[in-house]
Design an enzyme around this catalytic site. Structure first.
Site, PDB file in Angstrom:
ATOM      1  N   ARG D 238       0.863  -1.183   0.000  1.00 49.93           N
ATOM      2  CA  ARG D 238       0.000   0.000   0.000  1.00 49.93           C
ATOM      3  C   ARG D 238       0.896   1.229   0.000  1.00 49.93           C
ATOM      4  NH1 ARG D 238      -0.606   1.885   4.871  1.00 49.93           N
ATOM      5  NH2 ARG D 238      -1.045   0.149   6.245  1.00 49.93           N
ATOM      6  N   HIS D 242      -2.739   4.004   5.790  1.00 51.03           N
ATOM      7  CA  HIS D 242      -3.865   3.090   5.984  1.00 51.03           C
ATOM      8  C   HIS D 242      -5.201   3.781   5.741  1.00 51.03           C
ATOM      9  CE1 HIS D 242      -6.668   0.285   7.721  1.00 51.03           C
ATOM     10  NE2 HIS D 242      -7.083   1.228   8.536  1.00 51.03           N
ATOM     11  N   TYR D 250       5.113   3.515  11.274  1.00 48.98           N
ATOM     12  CA  TYR D 250       5.455   2.104  11.458  1.00 48.98           C
ATOM     13  C   TYR D 250       6.272   1.526  10.306  1.00 48.98           C
ATOM     14  CZ  TYR D 250       1.407   2.226   8.439  1.00 48.98           C
ATOM     15  OH  TYR D 250       0.554   2.542   7.417  1.00 48.98           O
TER      16      TYR D 250
HETATM   17  C1  LIG Z   1     -13.059  -6.607  13.025  1.00 47.89           C
HETATM   18  C2  LIG Z   1     -12.310  -5.371  12.790  1.00 47.89           C
HETATM   19  N1  LIG Z   1     -11.222  -5.107  13.536  1.00 47.89           N
HETATM   20  C3  LIG Z   1     -10.518  -3.977  13.341  1.00 47.89           C
HETATM   21  C4  LIG Z   1     -10.868  -3.076  12.375  1.00 47.89           C
HETATM   22  C5  LIG Z   1     -10.090  -1.780  12.187  1.00 47.89           C
HETATM   23  N2  LIG Z   1      -9.329  -1.888  10.947  1.00 47.89           N
HETATM   24  C6  LIG Z   1      -9.839  -1.466   9.768  1.00 47.89           C
HETATM   25  S1  LIG Z   1      -8.865  -1.891   8.472  1.00 47.89           S
HETATM   26  C7  LIG Z   1      -7.744  -2.630   9.510  1.00 47.89           C
HETATM   27  C8  LIG Z   1      -6.554  -3.303   8.940  1.00 47.89           C
HETATM   28  C9  LIG Z   1      -6.970  -4.359   7.995  1.00 47.89           C
HETATM   29  O1  LIG Z   1      -5.847  -4.984   7.502  1.00 47.89           O
HETATM   30  P1  LIG Z   1      -5.925  -5.862   6.201  1.00 47.89           P
HETATM   31  O2  LIG Z   1      -6.938  -6.915   6.356  1.00 47.89           O
HETATM   32  O3  LIG Z   1      -4.531  -6.300   5.923  1.00 47.89           O
HETATM   33  O4  LIG Z   1      -6.427  -4.877   5.063  1.00 47.89           O
HETATM   34  P2  LIG Z   1      -5.710  -3.554   4.523  1.00 47.89           P
HETATM   35  O5  LIG Z   1      -6.243  -2.424   5.308  1.00 47.89           O
HETATM   36  O6  LIG Z   1      -4.254  -3.731   4.667  1.00 47.89           O
HETATM   37  O7  LIG Z   1      -6.133  -3.473   3.107  1.00 47.89           O
HETATM   38  C10 LIG Z   1      -8.126  -2.514  10.834  1.00 47.89           C
HETATM   39  C11 LIG Z   1      -7.344  -3.014  11.966  1.00 47.89           C
HETATM   40  C12 LIG Z   1     -12.029  -3.373  11.631  1.00 47.89           C
HETATM   41  N3  LIG Z   1     -12.490  -2.521  10.710  1.00 47.89           N
HETATM   42  N4  LIG Z   1     -12.697  -4.526  11.847  1.00 47.89           N
END
Ligand SMILES: Cc1ncc(C[n+]2csc(CCOP(=O)(O)OP(=O)(O)O)c2C)c(N)n1
Ligand SMILES: Cc1ncc(C[n+]2csc(CCOP(=O)(O)OP(=O)(O)O)c2C)c(N)n1
Ligand SMILES: [Mg+2]
Ligand SMILES: [Mg+2]
Lengths: 330, 323, 330, 323
Positions: D238, D242, D250
């Site tokens: 990415r 975020h 980080y």
């Molecule tokens: C169940 C849940 N826990 C925490 C979050 C907060 N949150 C949103 S996106 C994210 C990271 C998700 O990581 P990933 O699955 O690798 O997707 P990326 O954002 O890297 O595309 C977090 C911790 C959430 N939306 N849902």
């Protein structure tokens, strides 16, 4: 007295307790360098290191249980759930384990666990990141539910929660994180189970929680200009619910309005009204009791829709006028 | 190597569990039990082998089918039967019943009726031990059904990345209630799931108490030395129904009979006799001793008082006023 | 009219709908040969085969979501959760997905999903297998909650639930499964959202759900002997809550008691009392409104403790006498 | 083999996603957006390669980082921007916003903001297809973070035992928010998790649109022919934070720069130029075309009306009275 934000107050409570008691630690997602989604734990990793600011994988169901297991062993975990909406994943460990283990085992164990989670709407995060969850676990005996509304009580309540030997669900409000407030230099506690009279008044009692306390204070200012004197009682602890102060207040003001952000139906308002209906304060009422809750809708994304979904200052004003005016069923 | 005395002690514990379960069933039939129960007849080698392999200062977490775990950990049979009968003298003052027997003093952190939910609790206990720099380990029992719950995977992952002193011990008794493990576990072994996390996954004969002992011993050493968790699958069989209401429609008599030939107690006794560690009359004496213990415990339970209904609100909160 | 049990009535509703509509299927744990933990689906595997009586691994969190996904695709899944207590695992899919997907997507989708689960105490199954969960999801807009109390309404309501285009949580009561009742030969429906006047009376309105309807009927018999005439309203649908009938009844009887099995605090009683407090029926009250709910404790194992934890017939009788007598705050 | 036209179409789609995301960020900076957003800049090869590999009649489920999925599936950019700006003309009438864009007509079953929660929904959709004897497949997108959620494992297990027509496509962009995948995934690859269920698990270069295309194509065939699911891990990165509030504390600038060298668009364009399938001026024209589309869509969105706050209660229940 210093002025700090609600977020800083929460951080201070955690830092001070962690310095004082080795058994206290914080766990959750992205609470390290990132400081948590809202920066609440920003900087704590540096002081306490990665085992006391323990970052978890995205496994809310199990890491809530990890908190329960650690608590059983005498630790005092603070589990951060990034958004209160995700408590759906923690539900089993909270409802069926943490809340019941003591009872089921005939009092053999204590669960000194705090689950912190930010709730509430107003950030445009839509239905799955905006819920007020105050009432979600209201029906579950064995847990406590705390909803701080300003920096002073946030710090004092969180310390009490960490020191409590029961599972405590500590619900912060996202819109309050950057609000400032006065706070003593010295160590203090705000006890659990004690609602706070935020403001005295004569014509109506408004019971509030969290962000609604702010909105009620603003509404009260306006209403006083119109000659309506408002008493505001900030619940602070939802469970166990202590309604003594409310009863006393209603006996004085003769009117009651409960204002809450969560959806109206099945929200905290019903319980409070029922308690008053069952108490002898009921005999002192000069008006029916009313609630002003969020609409029974998922929180929408659009800003105006979002505003329309939960009580605003003007809604409180209108509702109070309506109650005081007297022709309720016109 | 296990001494003769140790082996005999293991045999006796298995007998004790068997006798407890059979007595429990009888009490149930006599309508003395309000509730349900899950008997572990046929599975005794696992708690006994496993708990003999850890120290008495180590911890366990148990399941709905937990009588054997508690007995192997040294549980007080009086308090167990009393709890089973809902008496005030029971482990949980009649609040918990068969499914929630725990003894924190003996370091059995308890049984949960929510399948799988005990696994993260065990992981949390292991985390606490690591944080406290203790050298104890946590042995988590769970079933084959539990191995399909998300929290199992989540916990195994966390225990792995944090290298926690935990042993994941799956009692694969071939069924989750009526569901054959083959239908819902697509690989030959549940221990294959360890490969998702790169930790050791071992499948063993759960009818062989020595195999269980040795495997858990090695896993405990690994855990104690900071190398992290092991997933052990002990293959076994539940001789009785799932719970009180089971009509056994989902399996054949032949299958049950086939497995009964592997009875962990008779096979172990036979082995001990073969190598001269046990004589038939010693075995009979052992059974009698066990039965006497059971009878005494049951008597205690039956004679015990019920909890006072007025105390129903006791034990909800830790800070309640004494009533 | 035939007499069949509550359990058979539920089975009949499923069978008839499955014969009629290919899109309807049942999924859950041990619902095949075993017939489910309470034998509700006994025999159905034979008629419908393993894809329409779809047995799942122990993966409640995901298989509830599988139900949501299938519903999105136009199927009409009935998801059986073996004990309502395990809805903690279904919580996310129920609360954050099923309840919100339609709203969040601006009405693009329908979720015709039924989640069936047995609730309630009285079987000695202790804290994790005995909860009355009626109020757990009361605060969640987007779902419906239905609690049948006898074979007739169980069958009629379940058919309506299956035909409904919204997620419906259908809560059966374990103690009712073997209760018999009359049922028509012909096809019929009991509509959702319509409380039922179980019995007319003049002196007090008792609002009930599920097993409490039976207990209230028994209590009413006794009370009539004492000259107290009781009206009983069986809610049937908890959400959306329709209080019109209750308001009308209270205007006639001037007294209200809500009886429910779930824990008192945060239970359904508060909402009902608040609704009446807010309505003009409030002006007709001759007594404060009261609730009789379960004690705020996890359900204990011991039979006597268990009885003491939830309202029994004699508790209802006592409470009604107390309300009618009049010196409430003596 | 892909034709030149197809390859150019893929490049153009990637450009379109990139342009959408960059525009979205700008709108955000201009304070036109109330809410948050998750941009997929750098990850475009995955949705494009994957969705080109399935049929338009196949289904997808998306994530919080879902703009690319929707665009690759043929999403209407006007409705997307309008939704992003909370307008009544948006996909969700302003109810959903960036995180909840869905188009059931196009068979994008939607994005969920609850990480992992879309996976069982995809599995349920695949189950429905199997029950309905359809030959469509479901492609489920999810992140590396989601691969630690219990529902991922539970769903993978069910899809395996039921041999469902589903593709599990993990977009491993190295981080879940601030959490490096290396910290929480103890094996080298997320695809290693397939071994727990005995299904194929494949890790590929997610910056290579052709690799994604080919791998998903094979998995779709497998799914369509009744052999069940495949777990694919596409490694990517990415480029942006975020979400809106990310300070990038980080990770290092060097790491970001290193990955930017693998930019899926520039590398693919370079490859196409190398083999003579693309000229520099064609590439420029393509960018201009894309920008024009974006500008038009944004204009539509900005000019669109807000939803009426009085309609806030609309869409809660399917049987509501029209208001
Ligand atoms: C169940 C849940 N826990 C925490 C979050 C907060 N949150 C949103 S996106 C994210 C990271 C998700 O990581 P990933 O699955 O690798 O997707 P990326 O954002 O890297 O595309 C977090 C911790 C959430 N939306 N849902
Ligand atoms: C979360 C949850 N789902 C379902 C049940 C009902 N239930 C109790 S035991 C059981 C089977 C458990 O199987 P397994 O883990 O193999 O243990 P076993 O009973 O075979 O010892 C089921 C389905 C439960 N108690 N908890
Ligand atoms: Mg089993
Ligand atoms: Mg990621």
């Amino acid at each position: 007295m210093r002025e700090i934000t609600y977020k800083e107050a929460i951080r201070e409570a955690m830092i001070e307790k962690m310095r004082e008691d080795e058994k206290v630690f914080l766990m959750g997602e992205d609470i390290g360098v990132y400081g948590g989604a809202f920066g609440v734990s920003m900087g704590m990793l540096k002081e306490f290191g990665p085992w006391r600011i323990l970052e978890t994988p995205m496994s809310e169901a199990a890491f809530t249980g990890v908190g329960v297991g650690a608590a059983i062993m005498g630790m005092r975990p603070i589990v951060e759930i990034m958004f209160a909406d995700f408590l759906t994943f923690s539900a089993d460990q909270l409802v069926n384990q943490a809340a019941k283990l003591r009872y089921m085992t005939g009092g053999q164990v204590k669960i000194p666990l705090v689950i912190r989670a930010p709730q509430g709407s107003g950030t445009g995060a839509a239905a799955q990141h905006s819920q007020n969850v105050e009432a979600w676990f209201f029906n579950i005996p064995g847990i406590k539910i705390v909803v701080p509304s300003n920096p002073y009580n946030a710090k004092g309540l969180l310390k009490s929660a960490i020191e409590d030997d029961n599972p405590v669900l500590f619900l912060e409000h996202k819109l309050l994180y950057n609000k400032k407030g006065k706070i003593p230099e010295d160590d203090y506690r705000v006890p659990l189970g004690q609602p706070h009279i935020e403001k005295e008044g004569d014509d109506i009692t408004i019971v509030t929680t969290s962000i609604m306390t702010y909105r009620a204070i603003e509404a009260a200012k306006k209403l006083e200009e119109e000659g309506i004197s408002v008493e505001i009682i900030d619940l602070l602890t939802i469970k166990p619910l202590n309604t003594e102060i409310i009863e006393k207040s209603v006996k004085k003001t003769h009117r009651l309005l409960v204002v809450y952000e969560g959806c109206l139906t099945g929200g905290i308002g019903g319980e409070i009204i029922a308690k008053i209906a069952e108490s002898n304060a009921f005999l002192y009422l000069d008006a029916p009791m009313f609630r002003l809750g969020g609409k029974d809708v998922p929180i929408p994304y659009n800003k105006n829709l979002e505003r329309a979904a939960v009580p605003q200052i003007e809604d409180i004003i209108k509702k109070v006028r309506f109650i005081v005016k007297g022709d309720w069923y016109a | 190597m296990l001494t003769r005395d140790e082996k005999l002690a293991m045999l006796e514990k298995m007998l004790l569990i068997r006798a407890f379960e059979e007595k429990a069933e009888k009490l149930f039939m006599r309508n003395l039990v309000h509730g349900t129960m899950h008997l572990s007849v046929g599975e005794e080698a696992i708690p006994v082998g496993a708990i003999f392999a850890i120290k008495s200062t180590d911890y366990i977490t148990s399941t709905h089918r937990g009588h054997g775990h508690m007995i192997a950990k040294g549980g007080d049979l009086k308090k167990m039967f009393a709890e089973f009968l809902g008496k005030d003298t029971g482990y949980c003052h009649g609040r918990g019943g068969s499914m929630h027997i725990a003894d924190f003093g003996l370091r059995n952190l308890g049984a949960t009726g929510i399948v799988g939910a005990g696994i993260p609790i065990a992981t949390g206990a292991a985390l606490a031990l690591k944080m406290q720099n203790k050298s104890d380990v946590v042995l988590a029992f769970f079933g084959d059904g539990a191995a399909n719950e998300g929290v199992f995977f989540e916990s195994l992952n966390m225990a792995t990345i944090w290298k926690l002193p935990e042993i994941f011990l799956c009692e694969n008794n071939q069924y989750a209630m009526s569901s054959p493990v083959k239908r819902f576990v697509p690989t030959p072994n549940i221990s294959d799931r360890a490969s998702a996390f790169g930790i050791p996954g071992i499948s063993i004969d759960g009818m062989d108490v020595i195999a269980v002992y040795e495997t858990v011993k090695a896993a405990a050493e690994r855990a104690r030395s900071g190398k992290g968790p092991t997933l052990i699958e002990a293959k076994t069989y539940r001789f009785k129904g799932h719970s009180k209401s089971d009509k056994n429609l989902y399996r054949t008599k032949e299958e049950i009979e086939e497995w009964k030939k592997k009875d962990p107690i008779t096979t172990f006794a036979a082995r001990l006799m073969e190598i001269g560690d046990l004589q038939q009359n010693e075995f009979e004496n052992m059974k009698e001793k066990v039965n006497a213990i059971i009878e005494e415990a049951v008597k205690f339970a039956i004679d015990s008082p019920e909890p006072d209904p007025k105390t129903v609100e006791k034990f909800v909160y830790a800070d309640e006023k004494e009533n």
